[in-house]
Design a protein around this motif. Structure first.
Motif, short mmCIF file in Angstrom:
data_model
loop_
_atom_site.label_atom_id
_atom_site.label_comp_id
_atom_site.label_asym_id
_atom_site.label_seq_id
_atom_site.Cartn_x
_atom_site.Cartn_y
_atom_site.Cartn_z
N ASP A 95 34.89 51.89 60.28
CA ASP A 95 35.53 53.03 59.63
C ASP A 95 36.21 52.66 58.31
OD1 ASP A 95 37.46 51.47 60.83
OD2 ASP A 95 38.72 53.14 61.41
N GLU A 96 35.94 51.49 57.80
CA GLU A 96 36.62 51.01 56.60
C GLU A 96 35.59 50.75 55.49
OE1 GLU A 96 39.94 47.76 56.21
OE2 GLU A 96 37.99 46.80 56.41
N PRO A 97 35.67 51.49 54.37
CA PRO A 97 34.75 51.21 53.27
C PRO A 97 35.04 49.85 52.65
CG PRO A 97 36.38 52.82 52.59
CD PRO A 97 36.62 52.56 54.04
N ALA A 98 34.01 49.24 52.12
CA ALA A 98 34.17 47.93 51.47
C ALA A 98 33.21 47.85 50.30
CB ALA A 98 33.90 46.80 52.45
N PHE A 99 33.62 47.13 49.27
CA PHE A 99 32.75 46.96 48.12
C PHE A 99 33.11 45.69 47.38
CE2 PHE A 99 36.12 49.99 47.32
CZ PHE A 99 36.77 49.47 46.21
N ASN A 100 32.14 45.18 46.65
CA ASN A 100 32.36 44.05 45.76
C ASN A 100 32.61 44.60 44.37
OD1 ASN A 100 31.97 42.00 47.64
ND2 ASN A 100 29.77 41.95 47.32
N VAL A 101 33.51 43.95 43.64
CA VAL A 101 33.79 44.33 42.26
C VAL A 101 33.31 43.17 41.37
CG1 VAL A 101 35.54 44.93 40.56
CG2 VAL A 101 35.76 45.75 42.91
N PHE A 102 32.57 43.54 40.34
CA PHE A 102 32.02 42.57 39.41
C PHE A 102 32.64 42.76 38.04
CE2 PHE A 102 28.95 43.15 42.72
CZ PHE A 102 28.36 41.91 42.90
N LEU A 103 32.82 41.68 37.33
CA LEU A 103 33.20 41.69 35.92
C LEU A 103 31.98 41.19 35.18
CD1 LEU A 103 35.10 41.95 33.53
CD2 LEU A 103 36.03 39.71 34.09
N ASN A 104 31.36 42.08 34.41
CA ASN A 104 30.04 41.82 33.84
C ASN A 104 29.10 41.55 35.02
OD1 ASN A 104 30.96 42.18 31.16
ND2 ASN A 104 31.82 40.13 31.23
N GLU A 105 28.55 40.40 35.17
CA GLU A 105 27.66 40.11 36.31
C GLU A 105 28.28 39.16 37.32
OE1 GLU A 105 24.94 41.90 36.75
OE2 GLU A 105 25.50 42.88 34.88
N ASN A 106 29.58 38.85 37.16
CA ASN A 106 30.25 37.89 38.04
C ASN A 106 31.08 38.58 39.10
OD1 ASN A 106 29.38 35.58 36.48
ND2 ASN A 106 30.86 36.21 34.95
N LEU A 107 30.85 38.22 40.35
CA LEU A 107 31.64 38.75 41.46
C LEU A 107 33.07 38.26 41.31
CD1 LEU A 107 31.84 40.20 44.21
CD2 LEU A 107 31.18 38.03 45.27
N VAL A 108 34.03 39.20 41.26
CA VAL A 108 35.43 38.79 41.08
C VAL A 108 36.31 39.13 42.28
CG1 VAL A 108 35.38 38.79 38.57
CG2 VAL A 108 36.00 40.88 39.77
#
Length: 72
Positions: free
Chosen positions: A19-32
């Motif tokens: 029940d918890e959304p999750a996402f990766n955040v990228f700066l340009n093409e780098n996972l931050v």
């Protein structure tokens, strides 16, 4: 004069909690960061790489805007 903001974008990922959304955040093409949750007061932000103070401030602004559906 327009501010030159870092180029953040997100990609949804499968969360460990159904029940918890999750996402990766990228700066340009780098996972931050990996971000879990949808309540801004209870978010889990897991850093994936070191950012400058400015980039970190902008990351938090990006996450807040994303959760409130405002334009970053």
């Amino acid at each position: 004069m327009q501010e030159n903001k870092p180029n953040f974008h997100k990609e949804a990922i499968e969360s460990s909690h159904a029940d918890e959304p999750a996402f990766n955040v990228f700066l340009n093409e780098n996972l931050v960061a990996e971000v879990r949750g949808s309540d801004p007061t209870k978010l889990t932000v897991i850093p994936m790489r070191e950012l400058s103070n400015y980039e970190e401030d902008k990351l938090h602004e990006y996450i807040a805007a994303m959760l409130s559906n405002e334009e970053y």
